[in-house]
Write a protein that holds these residues in place. Sequence first.
Motif, PDB file in Angstrom:
ATOM      1  N   PHE A   1       0.887  -1.024   0.017  1.00  0.00           N
ATOM      2  CA  PHE A   1       0.022   0.022   0.056  1.00  0.00           C
ATOM      3  C   PHE A   1       0.936   0.961   0.096  1.00  0.00           C
ATOM      4  O   PHE A   1       0.500   2.249  -0.534  1.00  0.00           O
ATOM      5  CB  PHE A   1      -0.950  -0.060   1.067  1.00  0.00           C
ATOM      6  N   GLN A   2       1.952   1.199   0.770  1.00  0.00           N
ATOM      7  CA  GLN A   2       2.861   2.375   0.668  1.00  0.00           C
ATOM      8  C   GLN A   2       3.545   2.603  -0.714  1.00  0.00           C
ATOM      9  O   GLN A   2       3.638   3.828  -1.175  1.00  0.00           O
ATOM     10  CB  GLN A   2       4.167   2.114   1.808  1.00  0.00           C
ATOM     11  N   ALA A   3       3.964   1.668  -1.319  1.00  0.00           N
ATOM     12  CA  ALA A   3       4.327   1.748  -2.914  1.00  0.00           C
ATOM     13  C   ALA A   3       3.436   2.071  -3.796  1.00  0.00           C
ATOM     14  O   ALA A   3       3.639   2.908  -4.473  1.00  0.00           O
ATOM     15  CB  ALA A   3       5.031   0.428  -3.013  1.00  0.00           C
ATOM     16  N   TRP A   4       2.040   1.718  -3.593  1.00  0.00           N
ATOM     17  CA  TRP A   4       1.286   2.132  -4.560  1.00  0.00           C
ATOM     18  C   TRP A   4       0.872   3.621  -4.104  1.00  0.00           C
ATOM     19  O   TRP A   4       0.719   4.439  -5.010  1.00  0.00           O
ATOM     20  CB  TRP A   4      -0.283   1.454  -4.356  1.00  0.00           C
ATOM     21  N   GLY A   5       0.642   4.269  -2.792  1.00  0.00           N
ATOM     22  CA  GLY A   5       0.701   5.425  -2.399  1.00  0.00           C
ATOM     23  C   GLY A   5       1.747   6.406  -3.003  1.00  0.00           C
ATOM     24  O   GLY A   5       1.486   7.408  -3.321  1.00  0.00           O
ATOM     25  N   ASP A   6       3.090   5.729  -3.075  1.00  0.00           N
ATOM     26  CA  ASP A   6       4.120   6.369  -3.755  1.00  0.00           C
ATOM     27  C   ASP A   6       3.806   6.687  -5.226  1.00  0.00           C
ATOM     28  O   ASP A   6       4.249   7.753  -5.891  1.00  0.00           O
ATOM     29  CB  ASP A   6       5.280   5.747  -3.399  1.00  0.00           C
ATOM     30  N   PHE A   7       3.349   5.489  -5.736  1.00  0.00           N
ATOM     31  CA  PHE A   7       2.956   5.596  -7.149  1.00  0.00           C
ATOM     32  C   PHE A   7       2.072   6.816  -7.465  1.00  0.00           C
ATOM     33  O   PHE A   7       2.131   7.837  -8.561  1.00  0.00           O
ATOM     34  CB  PHE A   7       2.633   4.429  -7.632  1.00  0.00           C
ATOM     35  N   LEU A   8       0.878   6.493  -6.685  1.00  0.00           N
ATOM     36  CA  LEU A   8       0.029   7.713  -7.139  1.00  0.00           C
ATOM     37  C   LEU A   8       0.422   9.146  -6.653  1.00  0.00           C
ATOM     38  O   LEU A   8      -0.177  10.017  -7.405  1.00  0.00           O
ATOM     39  CB  LEU A   8      -1.360   7.443  -6.113  1.00  0.00           C
ATOM     40  N   LEU A   9       1.314   9.225  -5.475  1.00  0.00           N
ATOM     41  CA  LEU A   9       1.701  10.734  -5.402  1.00  0.00           C
ATOM     42  C   LEU A   9       2.746  11.102  -6.419  1.00  0.00           C
ATOM     43  O   LEU A   9       2.663  12.222  -6.943  1.00  0.00           O
ATOM     44  CB  LEU A   9       2.629  10.584  -4.048  1.00  0.00           C
ATOM     45  N   ALA A  10       3.603  10.250  -7.140  1.00  0.00           N
ATOM     46  CA  ALA A  10       4.253  10.534  -8.253  1.00  0.00           C
ATOM     47  C   ALA A  10       3.318  10.919  -9.596  1.00  0.00           C
ATOM     48  O   ALA A  10       3.744  11.916 -10.136  1.00  0.00           O
ATOM     49  CB  ALA A  10       5.218   9.389  -8.500  1.00  0.00           C
ATOM     50  N   TRP A  11       2.287  10.358  -9.412  1.00  0.00           N
ATOM     51  CA  TRP A  11       1.242  10.437 -10.609  1.00  0.00           C
ATOM     52  C   TRP A  11       0.710  11.966 -10.510  1.00  0.00           C
ATOM     53  O   TRP A  11       0.721  12.738 -11.350  1.00  0.00           O
ATOM     54  CB  TRP A  11       0.204   9.720 -10.944  1.00  0.00           C
ATOM     55  N   LEU A  12       0.360  12.336  -9.036  1.00  0.00           N
ATOM     56  CA  LEU A  12      -0.170  13.459  -8.599  1.00  0.00           C
ATOM     57  C   LEU A  12       0.748  14.707  -9.167  1.00  0.00           C
ATOM     58  O   LEU A  12       0.412  15.755  -9.616  1.00  0.00           O
ATOM     59  CB  LEU A  12      -0.885  13.514  -7.614  1.00  0.00           C
ATOM     60  N   ASP A  13       1.891  14.337  -8.739  1.00  0.00           N
ATOM     61  CA  ASP A  13       3.205  15.308  -9.216  1.00  0.00           C
ATOM     62  C   ASP A  13       3.535  15.418 -10.537  1.00  0.00           C
ATOM     63  O   ASP A  13       4.648  16.167 -10.763  1.00  0.00           O
ATOM     64  CB  ASP A  13       4.210  14.868  -8.238  1.00  0.00           C
ATOM     65  N   ARG A  14       3.013  14.434 -11.378  1.00  0.00           N
ATOM     66  CA  ARG A  14       3.283  14.399 -12.908  1.00  0.00           C
ATOM     67  C   ARG A  14       4.610  13.886 -13.118  1.00  0.00           C
ATOM     68  O   ARG A  14       5.476  14.516 -13.896  1.00  0.00           O
ATOM     69  CB  ARG A  14       3.252  15.796 -13.478  1.00  0.00           C
TER      70      ARG A  14
ATOM     71  N   PRO B   1       6.570  10.873 -14.129  1.00  0.00           N
ATOM     72  CA  PRO B   1       6.723   9.585 -14.637  1.00  0.00           C
ATOM     73  C   PRO B   1       7.937   8.783 -14.314  1.00  0.00           C
ATOM     74  O   PRO B   1       7.776   7.474 -13.950  1.00  0.00           O
ATOM     75  CB  PRO B   1       6.604   9.558 -16.244  1.00  0.00           C
ATOM     76  N   THR B   2       9.088   9.312 -14.112  1.00  0.00           N
ATOM     77  CA  THR B   2      10.257   8.605 -13.871  1.00  0.00           C
ATOM     78  C   THR B   2       9.872   7.731 -12.345  1.00  0.00           C
ATOM     79  O   THR B   2      10.291   6.951 -12.112  1.00  0.00           O
ATOM     80  CB  THR B   2      11.405   9.276 -13.668  1.00  0.00           C
ATOM     81  N   ASP B   3       9.616   8.865 -11.513  1.00  0.00           N
ATOM     82  CA  ASP B   3       9.109   8.415 -10.049  1.00  0.00           C
ATOM     83  C   ASP B   3       8.083   7.182 -10.066  1.00  0.00           C
ATOM     84  O   ASP B   3       7.894   6.367  -9.080  1.00  0.00           O
ATOM     85  CB  ASP B   3       8.624   9.466  -9.033  1.00  0.00           C
ATOM     86  N   MET B   4       7.020   7.363 -10.983  1.00  0.00           N
ATOM     87  CA  MET B   4       6.021   6.330 -11.069  1.00  0.00           C
ATOM     88  C   MET B   4       6.470   5.076 -11.286  1.00  0.00           C
ATOM     89  O   MET B   4       6.190   4.067 -10.738  1.00  0.00           O
ATOM     90  CB  MET B   4       4.961   6.775 -12.096  1.00  0.00           C
ATOM     91  N   LEU B   5       7.474   5.022 -12.271  1.00  0.00           N
ATOM     92  CA  LEU B   5       8.046   3.792 -12.798  1.00  0.00           C
ATOM     93  C   LEU B   5       9.018   3.234 -11.639  1.00  0.00           C
ATOM     94  O   LEU B   5       8.947   1.872 -11.399  1.00  0.00           O
ATOM     95  CB  LEU B   5       8.831   4.179 -14.014  1.00  0.00           C
ATOM     96  N   ALA B   6       9.554   4.129 -10.990  1.00  0.00           N
ATOM     97  CA  ALA B   6      10.309   3.566  -9.665  1.00  0.00           C
ATOM     98  C   ALA B   6       9.425   2.966  -8.561  1.00  0.00           C
ATOM     99  O   ALA B   6       9.856   1.976  -8.000  1.00  0.00           O
ATOM    100  CB  ALA B   6      11.272   4.809  -9.209  1.00  0.00           C
ATOM    101  N   GLY B   7       8.216   3.584  -8.334  1.00  0.00           N
ATOM    102  CA  GLY B   7       7.468   3.063  -7.619  1.00  0.00           C
ATOM    103  C   GLY B   7       6.827   1.576  -7.972  1.00  0.00           C
ATOM    104  O   GLY B   7       6.545   0.779  -7.097  1.00  0.00           O
ATOM    105  N   LEU B   8       6.639   1.598  -9.319  1.00  0.00           N
ATOM    106  CA  LEU B   8       6.313   0.269  -9.455  1.00  0.00           C
ATOM    107  C   LEU B   8       7.308  -0.854  -9.355  1.00  0.00           C
ATOM    108  O   LEU B   8       6.898  -2.094  -8.885  1.00  0.00           O
ATOM    109  CB  LEU B   8       5.834   0.417 -11.116  1.00  0.00           C
ATOM    110  N   SER B   9       8.637  -0.501  -9.590  1.00  0.00           N
ATOM    111  CA  SER B   9       9.434  -1.456  -9.292  1.00  0.00           C
ATOM    112  C   SER B   9       9.761  -1.564  -7.906  1.00  0.00           C
ATOM    113  O   SER B   9      10.115  -2.829  -7.505  1.00  0.00           O
ATOM    114  CB  SER B   9      11.028  -0.969  -9.771  1.00  0.00           C
ATOM    115  N   ALA B  10       9.187  -0.721  -6.862  1.00  0.00           N
ATOM    116  CA  ALA B  10       9.197  -1.089  -5.574  1.00  0.00           C
ATOM    117  C   ALA B  10       8.213  -2.163  -5.327  1.00  0.00           C
ATOM    118  O   ALA B  10       8.386  -2.670  -4.150  1.00  0.00           O
ATOM    119  CB  ALA B  10       8.905   0.073  -4.854  1.00  0.00           C
TER     120      ALA B  10
END
Length: 180
Positions: A65-78, A80-89
């Motif tokens: 859930f924390q990793a998915w939250g990181d992904f969503l936060l990166a999405w909100l911040d626009r 994509p690099t952080d989104m992909l890093a969140g997915l790898s987490a």
Amino acid sequence: PTSLGQTLLMACDIERLLSVEPPPLGSGGDEWIQARVTGLALTGRRDESRRLLAEMRQAPRVTAFQAWGDFLLAWLDRCPTDMLAGLSALGSLKIHDDPEFVFRVGWLLCDVGEHDQGLLYLRRALTKAYFVAPTLSASSSFDPLRSDPRFQAIVEEAEVGRQQALAAFREAGGERLLGR
């Protein structure tokens, strides 16, 4: 309790998604909040979305859930690099096998302009028989891709799969079970 929120999100019926009372956290409420976070942001209500995500992240969570939250936060911040890093987490968790998860990742990657990766995820969702043609047609997140032959093929395949699923549902008496 979680599938109604996801269904309303996939139907792009955000107003209804926001009007239905979610279940409490820990009983499917997490999924509802994630659907609401996504829905709010997709309708331009990013500040509300960010506040709701912060609320969700306050409660104790498992690592996924924390990793998915990181992904969503990166999405909100626009970002994509952080989104992909969140997915790898999220690593090799079973969530990567869930077609709804795979589709939503593709949707949000497309939303931030990460079209190549987003299309790969959308294609993977199709291979898992997740045929949400109405979402592909209705969401403005896909507007930049409307003329891309790869996206057009995904929409066409999703519509064919959806029609086949509807036919099977009707042949099995599904409409009768719903009182139609």
